[in-house]
Structures are given as structure tokens and as C-alpha cells.
Design a protein around this motif. Sequence first.
Motif, PDB file in Angstrom:
ATOM      1  N   THR A  23       2.870  -7.721  -8.338  1.00  0.00           N
ATOM      2  CA  THR A  23       1.612  -7.149  -8.205  1.00  0.00           C
ATOM      3  C   THR A  23       1.209  -7.483  -6.904  1.00  0.00           C
ATOM      4  O   THR A  23       1.015  -8.828  -6.576  1.00  0.00           O
ATOM      5  CB  THR A  23       0.593  -7.365  -8.982  1.00  0.00           C
ATOM      6  OG1 THR A  23       1.168  -6.749 -10.412  1.00  0.00           O
ATOM      7  CG2 THR A  23      -0.668  -6.806  -8.917  1.00  0.00           C
ATOM      8  N   VAL A  24       0.802  -6.813  -5.828  1.00  0.00           N
ATOM      9  CA  VAL A  24      -0.043  -7.173  -4.841  1.00  0.00           C
ATOM     10  C   VAL A  24      -1.402  -6.732  -4.613  1.00  0.00           C
ATOM     11  O   VAL A  24      -2.272  -7.292  -3.737  1.00  0.00           O
ATOM     12  CB  VAL A  24       0.631  -6.573  -3.511  1.00  0.00           C
ATOM     13  CG1 VAL A  24       2.105  -7.390  -3.237  1.00  0.00           C
ATOM     14  CG2 VAL A  24       0.790  -5.274  -3.262  1.00  0.00           C
ATOM     15  N   TYR A  25      -1.626  -5.794  -5.696  1.00  0.00           N
ATOM     16  CA  TYR A  25      -3.118  -5.222  -5.476  1.00  0.00           C
ATOM     17  C   TYR A  25      -3.261  -4.523  -7.092  1.00  0.00           C
ATOM     18  O   TYR A  25      -2.325  -3.922  -7.241  1.00  0.00           O
ATOM     19  CB  TYR A  25      -3.524  -4.403  -4.296  1.00  0.00           C
ATOM     20  CG  TYR A  25      -4.809  -3.762  -4.425  1.00  0.00           C
ATOM     21  CD1 TYR A  25      -6.089  -4.450  -4.224  1.00  0.00           C
ATOM     22  CD2 TYR A  25      -5.020  -2.512  -5.161  1.00  0.00           C
ATOM     23  CE1 TYR A  25      -7.230  -3.978  -4.201  1.00  0.00           C
ATOM     24  CE2 TYR A  25      -6.174  -2.063  -5.097  1.00  0.00           C
ATOM     25  CZ  TYR A  25      -7.324  -2.835  -4.700  1.00  0.00           C
ATOM     26  OH  TYR A  25      -8.788  -2.309  -4.973  1.00  0.00           O
ATOM     27  N   ILE A  44       6.073  -1.342  -0.620  1.00  0.00           N
ATOM     28  CA  ILE A  44       4.982  -1.434  -1.720  1.00  0.00           C
ATOM     29  C   ILE A  44       4.807   0.064  -2.470  1.00  0.00           C
ATOM     30  O   ILE A  44       4.988   0.987  -1.851  1.00  0.00           O
ATOM     31  CB  ILE A  44       3.671  -1.792  -1.283  1.00  0.00           C
ATOM     32  CG1 ILE A  44       3.663  -3.085  -0.252  1.00  0.00           C
ATOM     33  CG2 ILE A  44       2.667  -1.768  -2.563  1.00  0.00           C
ATOM     34  CD1 ILE A  44       4.108  -4.474  -1.179  1.00  0.00           C
ATOM     35  N   LEU A  45       4.884   0.201  -3.763  1.00  0.00           N
ATOM     36  CA  LEU A  45       4.453   1.349  -4.423  1.00  0.00           C
ATOM     37  C   LEU A  45       3.005   1.156  -4.943  1.00  0.00           C
ATOM     38  O   LEU A  45       2.754   0.003  -5.584  1.00  0.00           O
ATOM     39  CB  LEU A  45       5.555   1.355  -5.639  1.00  0.00           C
ATOM     40  CG  LEU A  45       7.029   1.246  -5.334  1.00  0.00           C
ATOM     41  CD1 LEU A  45       7.787   1.406  -6.596  1.00  0.00           C
ATOM     42  CD2 LEU A  45       7.505   2.528  -4.444  1.00  0.00           C
ATOM     43  N   ILE A  46       2.350   2.250  -4.766  1.00  0.00           N
ATOM     44  CA  ILE A  46       0.957   2.391  -5.401  1.00  0.00           C
ATOM     45  C   ILE A  46       0.934   3.332  -6.434  1.00  0.00           C
ATOM     46  O   ILE A  46       1.156   4.481  -6.167  1.00  0.00           O
ATOM     47  CB  ILE A  46       0.166   2.517  -4.042  1.00  0.00           C
ATOM     48  CG1 ILE A  46       0.206   1.663  -3.109  1.00  0.00           C
ATOM     49  CG2 ILE A  46      -1.375   2.726  -4.756  1.00  0.00           C
ATOM     50  CD1 ILE A  46      -0.392   1.956  -1.761  1.00  0.00           C
ATOM     51  N   ILE A  47       0.652   3.207  -7.609  1.00  0.00           N
ATOM     52  CA  ILE A  47       0.636   4.028  -8.948  1.00  0.00           C
ATOM     53  C   ILE A  47      -0.611   4.117  -9.413  1.00  0.00           C
ATOM     54  O   ILE A  47      -1.592   2.992  -9.491  1.00  0.00           O
ATOM     55  CB  ILE A  47       1.701   3.408  -9.770  1.00  0.00           C
ATOM     56  CG1 ILE A  47       1.420   2.108 -10.496  1.00  0.00           C
ATOM     57  CG2 ILE A  47       3.027   3.445  -9.038  1.00  0.00           C
ATOM     58  CD1 ILE A  47       2.273   1.910 -11.364  1.00  0.00           C
ATOM     59  N   LEU A  76      -4.067  -1.963   2.003  1.00  0.00           N
ATOM     60  CA  LEU A  76      -2.845  -2.855   2.203  1.00  0.00           C
ATOM     61  C   LEU A  76      -2.112  -3.033   3.465  1.00  0.00           C
ATOM     62  O   LEU A  76      -1.894  -4.147   3.873  1.00  0.00           O
ATOM     63  CB  LEU A  76      -1.929  -2.422   0.833  1.00  0.00           C
ATOM     64  CG  LEU A  76      -2.461  -2.469  -0.515  1.00  0.00           C
ATOM     65  CD1 LEU A  76      -1.453  -1.904  -1.403  1.00  0.00           C
ATOM     66  CD2 LEU A  76      -2.585  -3.897  -0.869  1.00  0.00           C
ATOM     67  N   ALA A  77      -1.950  -1.944   4.133  1.00  0.00           N
ATOM     68  CA  ALA A  77      -1.346  -1.920   5.434  1.00  0.00           C
ATOM     69  C   ALA A  77      -2.244  -2.898   6.294  1.00  0.00           C
ATOM     70  O   ALA A  77      -1.648  -3.895   7.063  1.00  0.00           O
ATOM     71  CB  ALA A  77      -1.426  -0.591   5.870  1.00  0.00           C
ATOM     72  N   LYS A  78      -3.405  -2.870   6.286  1.00  0.00           N
ATOM     73  CA  LYS A  78      -4.204  -3.869   7.013  1.00  0.00           C
ATOM     74  C   LYS A  78      -4.037  -5.034   6.631  1.00  0.00           C
ATOM     75  O   LYS A  78      -3.794  -6.280   7.412  1.00  0.00           O
ATOM     76  CB  LYS A  78      -5.663  -3.376   7.098  1.00  0.00           C
ATOM     77  CG  LYS A  78      -6.064  -2.115   7.721  1.00  0.00           C
ATOM     78  CD  LYS A  78      -7.445  -1.507   7.460  1.00  0.00           C
ATOM     79  CE  LYS A  78      -7.755  -0.049   8.083  1.00  0.00           C
ATOM     80  NZ  LYS A  78      -8.709   0.533   7.738  1.00  0.00           N
ATOM     81  N   GLU A  79      -4.267  -5.487   5.264  1.00  0.00           N
ATOM     82  CA  GLU A  79      -4.098  -6.775   4.987  1.00  0.00           C
ATOM     83  C   GLU A  79      -2.642  -7.300   5.128  1.00  0.00           C
ATOM     84  O   GLU A  79      -2.285  -8.524   5.116  1.00  0.00           O
ATOM     85  CB  GLU A  79      -4.405  -6.781   3.233  1.00  0.00           C
ATOM     86  CG  GLU A  79      -5.913  -6.542   2.794  1.00  0.00           C
ATOM     87  CD  GLU A  79      -6.048  -6.330   1.172  1.00  0.00           C
ATOM     88  OE1 GLU A  79      -4.988  -6.665   0.526  1.00  0.00           O
ATOM     89  OE2 GLU A  79      -7.019  -6.094   1.137  1.00  0.00           O
ATOM     90  N   LEU A  80      -1.482  -6.534   5.236  1.00  0.00           N
ATOM     91  CA  LEU A  80      -0.437  -7.018   5.533  1.00  0.00           C
ATOM     92  C   LEU A  80       0.015  -7.015   6.898  1.00  0.00           C
ATOM     93  O   LEU A  80       1.212  -7.178   6.988  1.00  0.00           O
ATOM     94  CB  LEU A  80       0.740  -6.094   4.557  1.00  0.00           C
ATOM     95  CG  LEU A  80       0.462  -6.392   3.078  1.00  0.00           C
ATOM     96  CD1 LEU A  80       1.166  -5.061   2.424  1.00  0.00           C
ATOM     97  CD2 LEU A  80       0.814  -7.718   2.544  1.00  0.00           C
ATOM     98  N   ASP A  81      -0.716  -6.775   7.669  1.00  0.00           N
ATOM     99  CA  ASP A  81      -0.621  -6.731   9.156  1.00  0.00           C
ATOM    100  C   ASP A  81       0.434  -5.579   9.540  1.00  0.00           C
ATOM    101  O   ASP A  81       1.183  -5.949  10.664  1.00  0.00           O
ATOM    102  CB  ASP A  81      -0.226  -8.156   9.735  1.00  0.00           C
ATOM    103  CG  ASP A  81      -1.439  -9.360   9.681  1.00  0.00           C
ATOM    104  OD1 ASP A  81      -2.637  -8.632   9.700  1.00  0.00           O
ATOM    105  OD2 ASP A  81      -1.022 -10.415   9.146  1.00  0.00           O
TER     106      ASP A  81
END
Length: 119
Positions: A23-25, A44-47, A76-81
Amino acid sequence: MTSCTDSNCLFCRIISGDEPSTTVYEDDKVLAFRDKFPAAPVHILIIPREHIATLNDTEPKHAELLGHIMLTASRLAKELDLADDGYRVVMNCNRQGGQTVYHIHLHLLGERPMRWPPG
């Protein structure tokens, strides 16, 4: 909100904790985790926590949830640079669209150049 109770659905089992994931978020509407078979260095998959089989099964009542999924991808794109260099978001629908798990999900892909058409 309808919960995931389909024991035949891989993503419902991930949400219930019966299937492992990285899990990332997570929040009350969505769960985001690393794809076990990544198509890019970041995949990343967002469900949604609600079981909706395909994009064709969404209704006007799902508009807020679908927007939340997209906003989660941006966050998430921002958090993961990934945001400055760029990233791709993809949602497949049905077999010919490339959908293999029948629970809607958004792919967030990054850290490699994406080309169109692919190949």
C-alpha cells in the motif's frame, strides 16, 4: 458506499486484507498499491473501495468517486516526484480494452518515457 465483498475479486480481497499488497496510500474511498507486474518503474494501481466491475458500470452517482480517483493519482504523482517529468494514467475497460481484473482501477505509470503509439 457499497463495500467489497466479492471473494472472487482480487481487488476486493486486497481491500479486505485477505490478499497481500504494498500500500502507498489509502483513505475511506480508495486504496493505492504497487502493481505486482509493473509496466514502468513506478506502477501504482488506484482502486475504489466500492466494487464496480467496469467503467461501463459507473453511473452519475459515481462522479465524485471517479474524480477522487483522478485527484489521488495527481497527489501521488506529486508525492512520488513524477509530476514535473510527467506520468501516465490509464483505465482499461473490458477484455479488448485490456482489463484483466473486473474491479475498476486506475494505473499510475512513471519514471520512464511513454510513447504513443506504444511500441
